[in-house]
Design an enzyme around this catalytic site. Structure first.
Site, PDB file in Angstrom:
ATOM      1  N   ARG A 258      -7.714  -0.386   0.978  1.00 10.40           N
ATOM      2  CA  ARG A 258      -8.292  -1.557   0.335  1.00 10.40           C
ATOM      3  C   ARG A 258      -8.734  -1.232  -1.095  1.00 10.40           C
ATOM      4  O   ARG A 258      -8.794  -2.126  -1.943  1.00 10.40           O
ATOM      5  CB  ARG A 258      -9.441  -2.121   1.185  1.00 10.40           C
ATOM      6  CG  ARG A 258     -10.629  -1.214   1.327  1.00 10.40           C
ATOM      7  CD  ARG A 258     -11.518  -1.596   2.490  1.00 10.40           C
ATOM      8  NE  ARG A 258     -10.962  -1.161   3.772  1.00 10.40           N
ATOM      9  CZ  ARG A 258     -11.540  -1.372   4.951  1.00 10.40           C
ATOM     10  NH1 ARG A 258     -12.684  -2.034   5.025  1.00 10.40           N
ATOM     11  NH2 ARG A 258     -10.969  -0.932   6.061  1.00 10.40           N
TER      12      ARG A 258
ATOM     13  N   LYS B 146       0.846  -1.198   0.000  1.00  8.17           N
ATOM     14  CA  LYS B 146       0.000   0.000   0.000  1.00  8.17           C
ATOM     15  C   LYS B 146       0.882   1.249   0.000  1.00  8.17           C
ATOM     16  O   LYS B 146       1.700   1.438   0.891  1.00  8.17           O
ATOM     17  CB  LYS B 146      -0.900  -0.005   1.247  1.00  8.17           C
ATOM     18  CG  LYS B 146      -1.660   1.310   1.493  1.00  8.17           C
ATOM     19  CD  LYS B 146      -2.564   1.227   2.725  1.00  8.17           C
ATOM     20  CE  LYS B 146      -3.177   2.585   3.054  1.00  8.17           C
ATOM     21  NZ  LYS B 146      -4.040   2.550   4.263  1.00  8.17           N
TER      22      LYS B 146
ATOM     23  N   LYS C  11      -9.922  12.768   8.530  1.00  9.45           N
ATOM     24  CA  LYS C  11      -9.461  12.340   9.855  1.00  9.45           C
ATOM     25  C   LYS C  11      -9.385  13.518  10.812  1.00  9.45           C
ATOM     26  O   LYS C  11      -9.192  14.647  10.376  1.00  9.45           O
ATOM     27  CB  LYS C  11      -8.039  11.742   9.731  1.00  9.45           C
ATOM     28  CG  LYS C  11      -7.966  10.390   9.062  1.00  9.45           C
ATOM     29  CD  LYS C  11      -6.525   9.900   8.981  1.00  9.45           C
ATOM     30  CE  LYS C  11      -6.420   8.555   8.306  1.00  9.45           C
ATOM     31  NZ  LYS C  11      -7.044   7.450   9.055  1.00  9.45           N
TER      32      LYS C  11
ATOM     33  N   GLU D   6      -9.323   3.758   2.233  1.00 10.51           N
ATOM     34  CA  GLU D   6      -8.798   3.890   0.876  1.00 10.51           C
ATOM     35  C   GLU D   6      -7.754   2.836   0.523  1.00 10.51           C
ATOM     36  O   GLU D   6      -7.554   2.527  -0.642  1.00 10.51           O
ATOM     37  CB  GLU D   6      -8.195   5.298   0.688  1.00 10.51           C
ATOM     38  CG  GLU D   6      -6.753   5.475   1.160  1.00 10.51           C
ATOM     39  CD  GLU D   6      -6.549   5.263   2.661  1.00 10.51           C
ATOM     40  OE1 GLU D   6      -7.543   5.341   3.409  1.00 10.51           O
ATOM     41  OE2 GLU D   6      -5.397   5.001   3.067  1.00 10.51           O
TER      42      GLU D   6
ATOM     43  N   ASP E 266      -2.386  10.135   3.977  1.00 11.03           N
ATOM     44  CA  ASP E 266      -3.792   9.765   4.139  1.00 11.03           C
ATOM     45  C   ASP E 266      -4.500  10.771   5.038  1.00 11.03           C
ATOM     46  O   ASP E 266      -4.416  10.706   6.262  1.00 11.03           O
ATOM     47  CB  ASP E 266      -3.878   8.351   4.752  1.00 11.03           C
ATOM     48  CG  ASP E 266      -5.329   7.885   4.898  1.00 11.03           C
ATOM     49  OD1 ASP E 266      -6.230   8.545   4.338  1.00 11.03           O
ATOM     50  OD2 ASP E 266      -5.540   6.850   5.565  1.00 11.03           O
TER      51      ASP E 266
ATOM     52  N   ASP F  16       1.805   6.183   5.616  1.00  8.85           N
ATOM     53  CA  ASP F  16       0.797   5.259   5.103  1.00  8.85           C
ATOM     54  C   ASP F  16       1.251   4.577   3.800  1.00  8.85           C
ATOM     55  O   ASP F  16       0.490   3.836   3.193  1.00  8.85           O
ATOM     56  CB  ASP F  16      -0.540   5.995   4.919  1.00  8.85           C
ATOM     57  CG  ASP F  16      -1.749   5.101   5.101  1.00  8.85           C
ATOM     58  OD1 ASP F  16      -1.609   4.025   5.705  1.00  8.85           O
ATOM     59  OD2 ASP F  16      -2.836   5.487   4.614  1.00  8.85           O
TER      60      ASP F  16
ATOM     61  N   ASP G  15     -12.025   7.121   3.938  1.00  8.53           N
ATOM     62  CA  ASP G  15     -10.814   6.838   4.714  1.00  8.53           C
ATOM     63  C   ASP G  15     -10.428   5.352   4.657  1.00  8.53           C
ATOM     64  O   ASP G  15      -9.355   4.973   5.104  1.00  8.53           O
ATOM     65  CB  ASP G  15     -11.027   7.289   6.168  1.00  8.53           C
ATOM     66  CG  ASP G  15      -9.726   7.448   6.926  1.00  8.53           C
ATOM     67  OD1 ASP G  15      -8.653   7.387   6.285  1.00  8.53           O
ATOM     68  OD2 ASP G  15      -9.783   7.634   8.158  1.00  8.53           O
TER      69      ASP G  15
END
Ligand code: BES
Ligand code: MN
Ligand code: ZN
Length: 504
Positions: free
Chosen positions: A355, A269, A281, A353, A274, A292, A351
């Site tokens: 996946r 990933k 967030k 994201e 993020d 991230d 959020d």
């Protein structure tokens, strides 16, 4: 830092310090016994008797030798109980020793083959743990800190590992090379993850991957937004659409196996920042989301180590990279997107994201016929509620494969723990309007995330590692320092090496 192997007696080392192992509850033996004799006046016996040095694992007792020994200092390094000694104990103890001696201003340090002989490790493994432990433990990310004249930050220039004879020297050289390669690859992943998001955009990450690939003779391709559109990666692109930074889909190939033979796929990933997107967030702690992309960093760095260790296998790394930003063009909750394998996804929470980008990476891995697959991702906050910062969560559609990944992690000192993938969890990610939704509610958040990914892995043997609790450390402990840990680079490399041995 140089890692050198010297044949001869470690007590004759002309270094700022010599590190000798001390077992708990065992009499002084070997080099330590000789050092004690040379120091005279029962110096070491007294220190032991006072109870100051007891040999507890990673215990550090630094003494000066005042010209009575060639090295200026002796560091008695606790290795715990002899019968409980593991490679991991040595690696963590060496990391702590390295930091202590760096703080003391040492530039060149000698090591005996810690844990070899009566400790039960062989020479090669001991040297590997010394090189790996020192490389990892001495890591620091200081590139944005101005150097203060009154406290210059000095690094250790070299470690010198002593071996008795020519044969031991050869084994130590092999081990040290292996340990250094693993340590440096991990530190490369740490550098990428520690880099702030304004200095490491998806474009920068792709450039770093390209430069690494060039250095090690690997093939590297970067898919641009237009390429991803052609491949119909609608899920990954939906994450990128809110950012002014273009997405990059990084592909690195190592071809050490048979042409047309099986190819292991490593997926990471790569969210370079993020924010959460429209489902934004909270401000507190959001800066941590520069990390991230640790999964992408891990697979990229692992490929560098693999290129140097040259397993007889084919291995491909895939790292989709993008920012997750809120903006007028960003995906909105309720939007429906289509992944490249045709699956439609209702985006409940922007959020979730990770996946969404991994869905297309897994689908693409299947199109490329990569198998088996291992994805690594800072996927869910829930995994740190479950396993803390101690173990990485592991989920799979193939228990036998996961057992091998767990074993690779054990050899690296990187703990993995399996969570179940019961069918019942499937209910939570069913959507009223699309094939799937991208969140499964509060319960079992790490598992429902993995269940989502399983739809894109399909029947291909696959392991998912959720490292959102282990990718970053808030404290110094053994080989880990504050900041990015570089987990699970060494697990991936160990697995690749073992897989190459078994599957040909
Ligand atoms: N990158 C985060 C997960 C994360 C959290 C990593 C904390 C490291 C530390 C991920 O993209 C995320 O935001 N996950 C959400 C999923 C939820 C919306 C279903 C989460 O865990 O809250
Ligand atoms: Mn997120
Ligand atoms: Zn994320």
């Amino acid at each position: 830092m140089d890692v050198l192997i010297q044949q001869g007696d470690c007590l004759s080392a002309r270094t700022d310090a010599l590190v000798l192992g001390l077992f708990e509850g065992a009499p002084t033996a070997g080099a330590l016994k000789q050092a004690a004799r040379k120091l005279g006046s029962d110096a070491i016996a007294r220190i032991l008797k006072e109870g100051e040095a007891r040999g507890r694992a990673s215990e550090l007792t630094l003494i000066h030798t005042f010209g009575k020994l060639s090295p200026s200092r002796l560091l008695l390094l606790g290795l715990g109980k002899r019968e409980k000694l593991t490679a991991d104990v040595v690696r963590n103890a060496v990391a702590a020793a390295g930091r202590r001696l760096r703080d003391a201003g040492c530039r060149r340090i000698a090591f005996e083959l810690l844990g070899a002989g009566s400790g039960g490790l062989d020479t090669e493994r001991s040297a590997a743990m010394i090189a790996e432990g020192a490389t990892l433990g001495l890591y620091r990310f200081a590139r944005y800190q101005s150097v203060k004249e009154d406290e210059p930050k000095r690094d250790i220039d070299a470690i010198v590992i002593y071996a008795d004879n020519a044969r031991a020297k050869g084994a130590a050289e092999r081990g040290a090379r292996h340990g250094r390669i693993l340590g440096e690859a991990t530190n490369f992943a740490r550098d990428l993850a520690n880099e702030p998001a304004n200095r490491l955009t998806p474009t920068d990450l792709a450039e770093q991957a390209r430069a690494m690939a060039k250095e090690h003779g690997l093939e590297c391709r970067i898919l641009e937004r237009a390429d991803m559109e052609k491949l119909r990666m609608g899920s990954a692109l939906s994450v990128a659409q809110g950012s002014v930074q273009p997405p990059k889909f990084i592909i690195i190939e190592y071809k050490g196996g048979k042409r047309g033979g099986p190819t292991l796929g490593l997926l990471g990933k790569g969210i370079t920042f993020d924010t959460g997107g429209i489902s934004i967030k909270p401000a507190a702690g959001m800066e941590e989301m520069k990390g991230d992309m640790s999964g992408a960093a891990a697979v990229i760095a692992a490929m560098g180590a693999i290129a140097q260790l040259k397993p007889k296998a084919n291995i491909t790394a895939l790292a989709p990279a993008t920012e997750n930003m809120p903006s007028g063009s960003a995906t909105k909750p309720g939007d429906v997107v289509r992944a490249m394998n045709g699956t439609t996804i209702e985006v409940i929470n922007t959020d979730a994201e990770g996946r969404l980008i991994l869905a297309d990476a897994l689908a693409y891995a299947n199109q490329l016929k990569l198998s088996p697959l291992i994805d690594v991702a800072t996927l869910t906050g829930a995994i740190s509620v479950t396993l803390g910062d101690v173990a990485t969560g592991a989920m799979t559609n193939d228990d036998a494969l996961l057992r091998r990944v767990i074993a690779a992690g054990e050899a690296a000192g990187e703990k993995l723990w399996q969570l179940p993938m019961f069918d019942e969890y499937e209910e939570q990610i069913k959507s009223e309007v699309a094939d799937l939704k991208n969140t499964g509610g509060r319960l079992a958040g790490s598992i429902t995330a993995a269940k989502f990914l399983a739809h894109f892995a399909g029947d291909t043997p696959w392991v998912h590692l959720d490292m959102a609790g282990t990718d970053n450390s808030t404290r110094e402990r053994g080989v880990w320092v504050k900041g990015a840990t570089g987990i699970p680079v060494r697990t991936l490399v160990n697995f690749a090496m073992a897989w190459a041995e078994d599957d040909d």
